[in-house]
Write an enzyme that holds these catalytic residues in place. Structure first.
Site, short mmCIF file in Angstrom:
data_model
loop_
_atom_site.label_atom_id
_atom_site.label_comp_id
_atom_site.label_asym_id
_atom_site.label_seq_id
_atom_site.Cartn_x
_atom_site.Cartn_y
_atom_site.Cartn_z
N SER A 1 1.24 -1.06 0.13
CA SER A 1 0.25 0.13 0.23
C SER A 1 0.51 1.33 -0.23
CB SER A 1 -0.81 -0.15 1.30
OG SER A 1 -1.74 -1.21 1.46
N1 SAH Z 1 -0.71 -5.03 3.32
C1 SAH Z 1 0.11 -5.12 2.85
C2 SAH Z 1 -0.90 -4.82 1.17
C3 SAH Z 1 -1.62 -6.05 0.99
S1 SAH Z 1 -2.59 -5.54 -0.94
C4 SAH Z 1 1.67 -4.81 2.89
O1 SAH Z 1 1.33 -3.71 4.13
O2 SAH Z 1 1.90 -5.14 1.91
C5 SAH Z 1 -3.99 -6.63 0.28
C6 SAH Z 1 -3.41 -7.64 0.21
O3 SAH Z 1 -4.70 -8.80 0.79
C7 SAH Z 1 -3.46 -8.74 -0.93
O4 SAH Z 1 -1.76 -9.54 -0.49
C8 SAH Z 1 -4.01 -10.04 -0.71
O5 SAH Z 1 -3.57 -11.54 -0.98
C9 SAH Z 1 -4.77 -10.35 0.65
N2 SAH Z 1 -6.44 -10.80 0.29
C10 SAH Z 1 -6.96 -10.00 -0.12
N3 SAH Z 1 -7.87 -10.91 0.23
C11 SAH Z 1 -7.53 -12.03 1.01
C12 SAH Z 1 -8.84 -12.30 1.62
N4 SAH Z 1 -10.07 -12.52 1.52
N5 SAH Z 1 -7.59 -12.65 2.74
C13 SAH Z 1 -7.14 -13.03 3.25
N6 SAH Z 1 -6.08 -11.63 2.71
C14 SAH Z 1 -6.50 -11.27 1.67
#
Ligand code: SAH
Length: 213
Positions: free
Chosen positions: A64
């Site tokens: 993000s």
């Molecule tokens: N917090 C992360 C942002 C990652 S983007 C960082 O700091 O890098 C959002 C993430 O949510 C992705 O890795 C995606 O695979 C995950 N995601 C999407 N749907 C999800 C679900 N139902 N349960 C858990 N994770 C999920």
């Protein structure tokens, strides 16, 4: 795995940038100023690590934007020792920010590749979550509830009920809600069945996906 003076300098600029965009919590700004974000990205993207932008990581996902990480973290109002659940571990950067603020972090990721990579990486640079879980964030973690805070880092088409029910009284859920564009939404649990709801403008996230099974 180097963190140089150049990186530290770029980080201070980034802290200035997000301060100018309206982040005021000094503990959150200190955490962003301290965590080597470039290590959370593939080495080819080093030049981009300290711009205030989201960036691709593995498995078609993104780390993000620093401003967004700071904004969501600020809304959580974390106190040291708070039990915080994160949905969407991704690169682990947001989790590192939470750990830096003294939270006990439980983070769920549904992409196995990212789960494995980040589970190895975070402890290597000294960030120990209480638990990293490979699973479906829509369900939360009933066995670990209640949480003082829950942060969802993917765009949720709706607010999953289990997340609201896993909040402690006084606990805060920060969740971007919407399909193409998401409204940053804060729920504060005031009582067993009583929630306060606040909205904080538009953001764009990768989607919170429903379980494949
Ligand atoms: N917090 C992360 C942002 C990652 S983007 C960082 O700091 O890098 C959002 C993430 O949510 C992705 O890795 C995606 O695979 C995950 N995601 C999407 N749907 C999800 C679900 N139902 N349960 C858990 N994770 C999920």
């Amino acid at each position: 795995m180097k963190d140089t003076f150049k990186h530290k300098g770029l980080r201070q600029k980034l802290v200035e940038t997000i301060t100018n965009k309206g982040i005021t919590d000094s503990r959150v700004l200190d955490a962003i100023g301290k965590i080597p974000r470039h290590l959370f990205m593939d080495s080819g993207f080093l030049d981009h690590a300290y711009q205030d932008k989201a960036f691709p990581i593995a498995a078609d996902q993104t780390i993000s934007q620093p401003y967004t990480v700071a904004f969501q973290t600020e809304l959580l109002q974390i106190k040291p020792g708070d039990k915080i659940m994160e949905i969407g571990t991704g690169s682990g950067y947001q989790a590192a920010v939470l750990i830096e603020l003294g939270a006990k972090v439980y983070s769920i990721e549904r992409q196995q590749e990212l789960f494995k990579k980040t589970s190895k990486f975070l402890p290597k640079i000294g960030y120990r979550a209480k638990k990293l879980i490979f699973g479906d964030g829509y369900k939360g973690l009933p066995e670990e509830a209640p949480f003082d805070g829950i942060i969802v880092t993917a765009g949720a088409p709706f607010v999953p009920k289990p997340l609201l029910s896993q909040l402690a009284i006084g606990g805060r859920l920060v969740i971007p809600v919407g399909e193409d564009v998401q409204t940053m939404t804060l729920y504060v649990r005031k009582g067993e069945k009583e929630f306060e709801r606040h909205e904080y403008g538009d953001f764009r996230f990768v989607p919170l996906l429903e379980d494949k099974t």
